[in-house]
Design a protein around this motif. Structure first.
Motif, PDB file in Angstrom:
ATOM      1  N   THR A  36      34.220  53.625  43.414  1.00 34.47           N
ATOM      2  CA  THR A  36      34.787  53.237  42.342  1.00 34.47           C
ATOM      3  C   THR A  36      35.275  51.524  42.833  1.00 34.47           C
ATOM      4  O   THR A  36      36.196  52.444  43.625  1.00 34.47           O
ATOM      5  N   ALA A  37      34.382  50.218  42.693  1.00 36.08           N
ATOM      6  CA  ALA A  37      35.267  49.328  43.282  1.00 36.08           C
ATOM      7  C   ALA A  37      35.890  48.735  42.204  1.00 36.08           C
ATOM      8  O   ALA A  37      34.511  48.424  41.067  1.00 36.08           O
ATOM      9  N   VAL A  38      37.352  48.517  42.485  1.00 43.67           N
ATOM     10  CA  VAL A  38      37.956  47.841  41.017  1.00 43.67           C
ATOM     11  C   VAL A  38      37.907  46.489  42.066  1.00 43.67           C
ATOM     12  O   VAL A  38      38.719  46.142  42.297  1.00 43.67           O
ATOM     13  N   ILE A  39      37.539  45.133  40.431  1.00 44.77           N
ATOM     14  CA  ILE A  39      37.715  43.835  41.299  1.00 44.77           C
ATOM     15  C   ILE A  39      38.697  43.591  40.186  1.00 44.77           C
ATOM     16  O   ILE A  39      38.285  43.967  39.231  1.00 44.77           O
ATOM     17  N   VAL A  40      39.686  43.009  41.088  1.00 46.89           N
ATOM     18  CA  VAL A  40      40.917  42.739  40.489  1.00 46.89           C
ATOM     19  C   VAL A  40      40.696  41.106  40.682  1.00 46.89           C
ATOM     20  O   VAL A  40      40.871  40.443  42.165  1.00 46.89           O
ATOM     21  N   ARG A  95      41.567  58.563  44.564  1.00 45.40           N
ATOM     22  CA  ARG A  95      41.549  57.248  46.543  1.00 45.40           C
ATOM     23  C   ARG A  95      40.260  57.783  47.198  1.00 45.40           C
ATOM     24  O   ARG A  95      40.737  57.192  47.900  1.00 45.40           O
ATOM     25  N   SER A  96      39.531  58.129  46.413  1.00 47.31           N
ATOM     26  CA  SER A  96      37.818  57.520  46.620  1.00 47.31           C
ATOM     27  C   SER A  96      37.279  56.489  46.822  1.00 47.31           C
ATOM     28  O   SER A  96      36.623  55.844  47.163  1.00 47.31           O
ATOM     29  N   ASP A  97      38.329  56.015  45.370  1.00 44.66           N
ATOM     30  CA  ASP A  97      37.587  54.668  45.368  1.00 44.66           C
ATOM     31  C   ASP A  97      38.796  53.160  46.054  1.00 44.66           C
ATOM     32  O   ASP A  97      39.088  53.888  46.797  1.00 44.66           O
ATOM     33  N   CYS A  98      37.975  51.835  45.931  1.00 46.27           N
ATOM     34  CA  CYS A  98      39.027  50.901  46.210  1.00 46.27           C
ATOM     35  C   CYS A  98      39.435  49.793  45.905  1.00 46.27           C
ATOM     36  O   CYS A  98      38.180  49.305  44.594  1.00 46.27           O
ATOM     37  N   LEU A  99      39.939  49.127  45.653  1.00 48.21           N
ATOM     38  CA  LEU A  99      40.485  47.749  45.022  1.00 48.21           C
ATOM     39  C   LEU A  99      40.600  46.890  45.746  1.00 48.21           C
ATOM     40  O   LEU A  99      40.204  46.651  47.372  1.00 48.21           O
ATOM     41  N   ILE A 100      39.738  45.460  44.385  1.00 47.61           N
ATOM     42  CA  ILE A 100      39.580  44.283  45.607  1.00 47.61           C
ATOM     43  C   ILE A 100      40.061  43.406  44.477  1.00 47.61           C
ATOM     44  O   ILE A 100      39.976  43.202  43.844  1.00 47.61           O
ATOM     45  N   ALA A 101      41.386  42.697  45.672  1.00 46.41           N
ATOM     46  CA  ALA A 101      41.746  41.427  45.174  1.00 46.41           C
ATOM     47  C   ALA A 101      41.130  39.853  45.207  1.00 46.41           C
ATOM     48  O   ALA A 101      41.038  39.620  46.383  1.00 46.41           O
ATOM     49  N   LEU A 102      40.196  39.651  44.410  1.00 43.47           N
ATOM     50  CA  LEU A 102      39.245  38.518  44.358  1.00 43.47           C
ATOM     51  C   LEU A 102      40.034  37.088  43.666  1.00 43.47           C
ATOM     52  O   LEU A 102      40.615  37.713  42.747  1.00 43.47           O
ATOM     53  N   LEU A 119      48.466  55.807  42.974  1.00 43.29           N
ATOM     54  CA  LEU A 119      48.010  57.730  43.264  1.00 43.29           C
ATOM     55  C   LEU A 119      49.276  57.264  44.908  1.00 43.29           C
ATOM     56  O   LEU A 119      48.389  58.260  45.771  1.00 43.29           O
ATOM     57  N   ARG A 120      50.085  57.125  45.221  1.00 49.86           N
ATOM     58  CA  ARG A 120      50.644  57.099  46.625  1.00 49.86           C
ATOM     59  C   ARG A 120      49.832  55.944  47.667  1.00 49.86           C
ATOM     60  O   ARG A 120      50.478  56.403  48.431  1.00 49.86           O
ATOM     61  N   GLY A 121      49.481  55.393  47.262  1.00 50.45           N
ATOM     62  CA  GLY A 121      48.380  54.451  47.828  1.00 50.45           C
ATOM     63  C   GLY A 121      47.083  54.623  47.698  1.00 50.45           C
ATOM     64  O   GLY A 121      46.698  56.094  48.527  1.00 50.45           O
ATOM     65  N   ILE A 122      46.398  53.599  47.615  1.00 53.31           N
ATOM     66  CA  ILE A 122      44.594  53.760  47.452  1.00 53.31           C
ATOM     67  C   ILE A 122      44.586  52.417  48.502  1.00 53.31           C
ATOM     68  O   ILE A 122      45.258  51.717  49.116  1.00 53.31           O
ATOM     69  N   ARG A 123      42.720  52.166  49.027  1.00 53.74           N
ATOM     70  CA  ARG A 123      42.795  50.910  49.838  1.00 53.74           C
ATOM     71  C   ARG A 123      42.332  49.794  48.707  1.00 53.74           C
ATOM     72  O   ARG A 123      41.858  50.412  47.733  1.00 53.74           O
ATOM     73  N   TYR A 124      42.351  48.737  49.666  1.00 61.63           N
ATOM     74  CA  TYR A 124      42.200  48.128  48.917  1.00 61.63           C
ATOM     75  C   TYR A 124      41.515  46.551  49.766  1.00 61.63           C
ATOM     76  O   TYR A 124      42.162  47.182  51.060  1.00 61.63           O
ATOM     77  N   ILE A 125      40.776  45.869  49.431  1.00 60.84           N
ATOM     78  CA  ILE A 125      40.216  44.900  50.241  1.00 60.84           C
ATOM     79  C   ILE A 125      40.625  43.701  49.865  1.00 60.84           C
ATOM     80  O   ILE A 125      40.683  43.280  48.655  1.00 60.84           O
ATOM     81  N   GLN A 126      40.826  42.732  50.511  1.00 61.26           N
ATOM     82  CA  GLN A 126      41.537  41.172  50.248  1.00 61.26           C
ATOM     83  C   GLN A 126      40.398  40.183  50.179  1.00 61.26           C
ATOM     84  O   GLN A 126      39.576  39.819  51.450  1.00 61.26           O
TER      85      GLN A 126
END
Ligand code: NAD
Ligand code: GLY
Length: 350
Positions: A36-40, A95-102, A119-126
């Motif tokens: 899942t990608a969570v768009i913030v 941790r299989s998911d990621c955040l997207i900073a939009l 969770l002590r760190g998950i991936r994110y995309i800027q």
């Protein structure tokens, strides 16, 4: 499209071009294929670009959730952070998911800090949508939230997994917000790149977006690869920031970050000229470009007021402040200045 590769403790690519938002899904699929990608995003950016981002991710078969908060620096706080990480936990983000900073730097800093700690760190995309975020805040892994006591006091170094800068999104920026980012672009010219500086003098705010943003990102990449954790040469990126921070605080944040940094750079230039570190001609060139871009090079706040504001959230006595002073266009020095001497230095530049 241009690509800049960043080889910090984590390796990632920065892609810069027009129309990249439509490719968000295909770019992220290798990272988050079954997740899942969570768009913030914030309340200004989401209505403009949220749907395009969601559609692109859905086309690539990625499940999407969104978390949108009211726009503005005052939301980069502990309450929004706690609400965001609670949202992630309630939706069983792993941790299989990621955040997207939009969004701009506020969205990027908050999302990055949530990604660093959840969770002590998950991936994110800027996915930066302001000029400031494109050339500065989204690159290099500094993440933070503010406390009432001061800005960016709680944070972590956490590099993104990918950075996509769709320069088309900059077309909807209010002119004043775009100008704010220009201060950081000019900063790169003064710090590292006389050619960039000269080009900005020729073009003013009409500089070629893709080319200049790529240049700034490459310059920042070089700095953060050399000093990822900000113990040495990365401090130069704070040119104009110590005095600028004082102006921001004295104005109760009525003066925006870029404007304050611009005035701070002019003060630094005059300090350097007064101390014989740069010529008066260099200091004048710096002030001229800032005026050309519509910034003020002077402030009405006194040295006492500025220092009190700039240092109130930092250790005061016995400490030295690293002040960045220009030697010539493209070359600056870090000057370790005891707090007690800072007032004399600042007075020379006011
Ligand atoms: P911001 O994120 O508040 O964005 C400025 C305004 O523009 C907001 O109202 C936002 O909603 C709006 N906006 C954003 N994109 C838009 C678009 N494409 N079209 C229309 N409106 C849009 O501010 P900023 O200047 O991007 O970032 C400032 C923040 O960045 C500060 O919190 C600062 O501390 C942080 N920062 C971090 C670093 C770092 O290295 N992490 C570096 C510099 C600054
Ligand atoms: N914006 C300053 C830094 O990234 O170090």
């Amino acid at each position: 499209m241009n690509t800049v590769t960043v080889n910090t403790s984590k390796h990632y690519e920065v892609k810069i071009g027009s129309g990249l938002l439509a490719k968000l899904g295909e770019e992220i699929a290798p990272i988050c294929a079954k997740g899942t990608a969570v768009i913030v995003s914030d309340s200004n950016v989401w209505p403009l670009y949220g749907q395009a981002a969601e559609e692109s991710l859905s086309r690539a078969g990625i499940k999407v959730l969104s978390y949108v908060f009211p726009a503005g620096e005052q939301q980069k706080n502990t309450a929004t952070y706690l609400e965001l990480v609670t949202f992630l936990a309630e939706n069983r983000i792993t941790r299989s998911d990621c955040l997207i900073a939009l969004g701009g730097g506020v969205v990027g800093d908050l999302t990055g800090f949530a990604a660093a700690t959840y969770l002590r760190g998950i991936r994110y995309i800027q996915v930066p949508t302001t000029l400031l975020a494109a050339v500065d805040s989204s690159v290099g892994g500094k993440t933070a939230i503010d406390l009432d006591v001061g800005k960016n006091l709680v944070g972590a170094f956490c590099q993104p997994t990918l950075l996509l800068c769709d320069i088309h999104t900059l077309t909807t920026l209010p002119e004043e917000v775009f100008r704010d980012g220009c201060a950081e672009v000019i900063k790169y010219g003064i710090l590292y790149d006389p050619e960039l500086f000269d080009e900005l003098v020729k073009t003013g705010m009409n500089f070629p977006r893709e080319q200049v943003i790529t240049r700034c990102v490459s310059l920042k990449r070089d700095v953060v690869c050399q000093d990822e954790f900000d113990t040495g040469s990365r401090m130069k990126l704070n040119l104009g920031h110590t005095f600028g921070h004082g102006i921001e605080k004295c104005s109760h944040y009525e003066v925006s970050h870029g404007y304050a940094v611009a005035t701070g750079m002019a003060i630094a230039a005059r300090c350097a000229a007064a101390r014989g570190i740069c010529t008066r001609e260099t200091a004048q060139k710096i002030q001229n470009i800032l005026v050309q871009f519509g910034f003020s090079t002077r402030t009405d706040y006194s040295a006492d007021m500025l220092l009190d504001a700039a240092l109130s959230d930092k250790k005061r006595t016995g400490a030295a402040v690293q002040v960045i002073l220009p030697e010539k266009i493209g070359c600056c020095q870090i000057r370790s200045t005891p707090v007690e001497e800072l007032k004399f230095l600042l007075e020379a530049g006011l």
